[in-house]
Motif scaffolding. Structure first.
Motif: not given
Length: 246
Positions: A164-172, A178-191
């Motif tokens: 089911e959808r999580i209204q506030e968004g999965t990460l929030l 969990t009490g853990r806050q997202g701080s930064y992200a790393e992305d890697r892209m390819c085609a």
């Protein structure tokens, strides 16, 4: 200058302070960050500790060292959609814009493939929570995304296992549970060419080209919080980047 606390390695505290300056925009692409000598003096640490903090920032892709010149903030290539979704969820409590909707196609425990296990730091227990969703609007599918979470996260956030959808968004939701806050992200892209399953979910012809983004969210202690793989059809995505010319 903040004071060193004993609860966290000194080099990480320094790296986090500079990282936050970069993410807030206080330090912009092309700006020089303090030298090892300056950091050692300001924070009252040894030169090796100061050097290790700059090395940590380099590993995160935030700075680059220029031989004989110094260390500078890199041009940050940001997955704009991921950043906008996260910011929208924080500000409005909703993750999608008007007209967009998501269908959770599966949720539960899965054996993590090697690249996911490596990203989440799974060693002995390779079972992880997997959520797979297709986001669409009136013109059709926008993205196919698969989020992975470590076992302890799944046990703390049971809604991850429900299709089911999580209204506030999965990460929030994960942050709140969990009490853990997202701080930064790393992305890697390819085609690459879409798999049969991706082509079916995105309503593409077999063998169509897709853009794939691997997105890892880290918490304040530099621990991976979420690994997500997003797959975009060729006509619904463009990579955008802004940067200074001087």
């Amino acid at each position: 200058m903040p004071q060193i606390e004993e609860t966290q390695p000194k080099y990480l505290q320094i790296a986090h302070f500079i990282r936050d300056q970069i993410l807030r925009g206080d330090l912009r692409p092309g700006d020089e960050v303090p030298s090892e000598r300056q950091l050692a003096s300001d924070w009252r640490v040894s030169r090796p500790t100061a050097a290790r903090s700059l090395e940590a920032l380099s590993h995160q892709g935030l700075v680059e060292k220029r031989q004989g010149s110094g260390t500078y903030v890199r041009n940050l290539e940001v997955n704009r959609r991921a950043r906008e979704l996260y910011g929208r969820a924080r500000q409005t409590g909703k993750i999608y814009t008007s007209g967009e909707y998501a269908v959770i196609t599966s949720a539960g425990w899965w054996d993590a493939p090697d690249h996911v296990a490596e990203a989440l730091g799974l060693v002995k227990d390779r079972r992880a929570v997997r959520r797979r969703r297709v986001t669409s609007d009136q013109d059709g599918p926008i993205t196919l995304s698969t989020s992975w979470f470590a076992p302890e996260t799944g046990r703390s956030a049971p809604k991850l296992l429900e299709p089911e959808r999580i209204q506030e968004g999965t990460l929030l939701y994960v942050e709140n549970m969990t009490g853990r806050q997202g701080s930064y992200a790393e992305d890697r892209m390819c085609a690459r060419q879409a798999t049969e399953e991706e082509a079916a979910d995105l309503q593409l012809d077999a063998g169509s080209a897709v853009l794939v983004v691997h997105h890892i969210v880290f918490d304040l202690q530099d621990r991976p919080l979420e690994f997500a793989e997003a797959t975009y059809p060729p006509h619904r995505w463009a990579f955008e980047q802004g940067y200074p010319l001087t």
